[in-house]
Scaffold this active site. Structure first.
Site, PDB file in Angstrom:
ATOM      1  N   LYS A  30      28.745  28.156 -73.771  1.00  0.00           N
ATOM      2  CA  LYS A  30      27.514  27.820 -73.057  1.00  0.00           C
ATOM      3  C   LYS A  30      27.119  26.359 -73.250  1.00  0.00           C
ATOM      4  CE  LYS A  30      24.306  29.594 -76.621  1.00  0.00           C
ATOM      5  NZ  LYS A  30      23.661  28.336 -77.017  1.00  0.00           N
ATOM      6  N   ASP A  31      27.691  25.683 -74.261  1.00  0.00           N
ATOM      7  CA  ASP A  31      27.413  24.260 -74.474  1.00  0.00           C
ATOM      8  C   ASP A  31      28.317  23.352 -73.650  1.00  0.00           C
ATOM      9  OD1 ASP A  31      25.472  24.876 -76.377  1.00  0.00           O
ATOM     10  OD2 ASP A  31      26.871  24.746 -78.052  1.00  0.00           O
ATOM     11  N   THR A  51      11.719  28.232 -78.807  1.00  0.00           N
ATOM     12  CA  THR A  51      13.036  28.182 -78.171  1.00  0.00           C
ATOM     13  C   THR A  51      13.171  26.847 -77.459  1.00  0.00           C
ATOM     14  OG1 THR A  51      14.519  29.072 -76.469  1.00  0.00           O
ATOM     15  CG2 THR A  51      12.164  29.443 -76.135  1.00  0.00           C
ATOM     16  N   SER A 105      15.264  26.436 -74.969  1.00  0.00           N
ATOM     17  CA  SER A 105      15.947  26.747 -73.710  1.00  0.00           C
ATOM     18  C   SER A 105      14.963  27.003 -72.569  1.00  0.00           C
ATOM     19  CB  SER A 105      16.825  27.983 -73.906  1.00  0.00           C
ATOM     20  OG  SER A 105      17.158  28.572 -72.672  1.00  0.00           O
ATOM     21  N   ARG A 115      15.699  28.233 -69.766  1.00  0.00           N
ATOM     22  CA  ARG A 115      16.069  29.551 -69.229  1.00  0.00           C
ATOM     23  C   ARG A 115      15.355  30.665 -69.971  1.00  0.00           C
ATOM     24  NH1 ARG A 115      19.146  33.361 -71.365  1.00  0.00           N
ATOM     25  NH2 ARG A 115      19.760  31.947 -73.043  1.00  0.00           N
ATOM     26  N   ARG A 116      15.342  30.580 -71.296  1.00  0.00           N
ATOM     27  CA  ARG A 116      14.663  31.609 -72.081  1.00  0.00           C
ATOM     28  C   ARG A 116      13.155  31.568 -71.859  1.00  0.00           C
ATOM     29  NH1 ARG A 116      18.444  30.312 -77.243  1.00  0.00           N
ATOM     30  NH2 ARG A 116      20.065  31.896 -76.888  1.00  0.00           N
ATOM     31  N   ARG A 151      14.213  22.746 -82.626  1.00  0.00           N
ATOM     32  CA  ARG A 151      15.548  22.250 -82.903  1.00  0.00           C
ATOM     33  C   ARG A 151      16.007  22.826 -84.231  1.00  0.00           C
ATOM     34  NH1 ARG A 151      18.099  17.802 -81.222  1.00  0.00           N
ATOM     35  NH2 ARG A 151      19.767  18.975 -82.196  1.00  0.00           N
ATOM     36  N   GLY A 152      17.247  22.523 -84.589  1.00  0.00           N
ATOM     37  CA  GLY A 152      17.756  22.924 -85.886  1.00  0.00           C
ATOM     38  C   GLY A 152      18.735  24.073 -85.802  1.00  0.00           C
ATOM     39  N   ASN A 153      19.449  24.291 -86.895  1.00  0.00           N
ATOM     40  CA  ASN A 153      20.425  25.373 -86.922  1.00  0.00           C
ATOM     41  C   ASN A 153      19.719  26.730 -87.063  1.00  0.00           C
ATOM     42  OD1 ASN A 153      19.824  25.773 -89.689  1.00  0.00           O
ATOM     43  ND2 ASN A 153      21.374  24.282 -90.301  1.00  0.00           N
ATOM     44  N   THR A 196      17.424  27.205 -90.090  1.00  0.00           N
ATOM     45  CA  THR A 196      16.188  26.430 -89.957  1.00  0.00           C
ATOM     46  C   THR A 196      15.199  27.148 -89.050  1.00  0.00           C
ATOM     47  OG1 THR A 196      17.370  24.350 -90.290  1.00  0.00           O
ATOM     48  CG2 THR A 196      15.226  24.216 -89.212  1.00  0.00           C
ATOM     49  N   ARG A 197      15.692  27.658 -87.944  1.00  0.00           N
ATOM     50  CA  ARG A 197      14.817  28.339 -86.975  1.00  0.00           C
ATOM     51  C   ARG A 197      14.270  29.647 -87.549  1.00  0.00           C
ATOM     52  NH1 ARG A 197      17.312  26.993 -80.995  1.00  0.00           N
ATOM     53  NH2 ARG A 197      18.222  24.990 -81.548  1.00  0.00           N
ATOM     54  N   CYS A 204      19.331  21.996 -58.088  1.00  0.00           N
ATOM     55  CA  CYS A 204      18.355  22.907 -58.677  1.00  0.00           C
ATOM     56  C   CYS A 204      18.312  22.732 -60.180  1.00  0.00           C
ATOM     57  CB  CYS A 204      18.710  24.355 -58.337  1.00  0.00           C
ATOM     58  SG  CYS A 204      17.559  25.533 -59.016  1.00  0.00           S
TER      59      CYS A 204
END
Length: 307
Positions: A84-85, A126, A128, A130-131, A148-150, A153-154, A241
């Site tokens: 996805k990245d 989040t 994103s 999309r989310r 942000r963060g891994n 962290t989140r 878009c």
């Protein structure tokens, strides 16, 4: 045809726990299937050091370009990315050597309660769009904040009380063994994943025929077809878009069943369509579905970004 190289193959990976875990899984799978020796080579990417939020940077590509540079320079032999990245546009001199069998494509909520049970005004993190758009469609009364963060962290921001919840990819948490923090797994129908979510991409230089042959042992054709359909929707929509896009495909026999949606930033409007076609036509299926979505007004769902 020559066998595996006598020296260990250098697998370029970001240095985060999730990235090295994913790369380790791929390295082990390659060794198991081909006997090739693999060593991980850590690479720091722009996405790892920048303080900007990914949505501001365009999201995809920020974790990928440094790894691709190392491939082209010959400093690493192959690289593993969360699919996805990966930008949808092809990269000159780089080949998508394999798409590894997909893990769980869904999104999850890390929180003390399910989304429906969070109090009005609760802060959910989040990065994103999309989310956020799909969450707003379900709970418009919550506050969605960039993060942000891994993964650790989140998760820590929830455990410390800074946030009521964070939304992450199920596959990532499963790979690092943190499923115990999940309060809710979102159904595909309520939270359409990012194109390629849960799948891993393996890249190498396009002129390394020896490696392309070797890495083919990692490829899962049904997953490759599914993500090709999803990513072709995104590629066709990206031109006109910038609204949040979700897409998910599954294969059955030789058929791909694809669902995609474009959601307005405020979550109030969406264009959602599904289509089916042969695996061999996966990319065309995605392009055609995107065109049908644009005909239904998907390109008008830009709207003003709400915060």
């Amino acid at each position: 045809m020559s066998g595996p190289a006598t020296r260990a193959l250098r697998l370029g990976t970001r240095k985060s726990l999730l990235a090295t875990t994913q790369s380790g899984l791929v390295a082990d799978l390659l060794t198991e299937r081909t006997g090739a020796a693999v060593e991980l080579t850590g690479v720091t990417t722009f996405g790892d050091v920048t303080k900007a939020h990914l949505a501001q940077l365009g999201g995809t590509g920020v974790f990928v370009s440094a790894l691709r540079d190392k491939l082209l320079d010959g400093e690493v032999d192959f690289a593993v990315h969360s699919l996805k990245d990966l930008p949808t546009a092809p990269a000159e001199g780089i080949a998508l050597a394999a798409v590894v069998a997909r893990h769980d494509p869904r999104d999850v909520l890390v929180a003390g309660a399910k989304l429906a049970d969070l109090p009005t005004g609760a802060r959910v993190g989040t990065g994103s769009p999309r989310r956020v758009a799909q969450l707003r469609a379900i709970r418009p009364d919550l506050e969605y904040v960039p993060i942000r963060g891994n993964a650790d962290t989140r998760i820590g921001k929830v455990q410390s009380g800074e946030l009521a919840g964070v939304v992450l990819a199920a596959a990532g948490l499963q790979r690092i063994g943190r499923e115990e923090v999940v309060a809710q797994i979102f159904d595909i129908d309520e939270m359409l994943p990012a194109p390629g979510q849960g799948a891993l991409a393996v890249e190498c230089r396009a002129d390394r025929a020896d490696l392309l042959d070797l890495l083919a042992a990692l490829d899962d054709p049904p997953t490759r077809a599914a993500v090709a359909a999803e990513r072709s929707v995104l590629a066709a929509l990206e031109a006109g878009c910038a609204a949040p896009v979700g897409a998910y495909a599954v294969t059955s026999g030789n058929t791909v069943d694809l669902t995609a949606a474009v959601i307005s930033a405020d979550g109030r409007r969406s264009v959602r369509k599904s289509a089916s076609g042969p695996m061999s036509e996966a990319m065309g299926l995605g392009r055609d579905l995107a065109a049908a979505m644009i005909s239904d007004g998907a390109d008008t769902l830009m709207g003003e970004q709400t915060h």
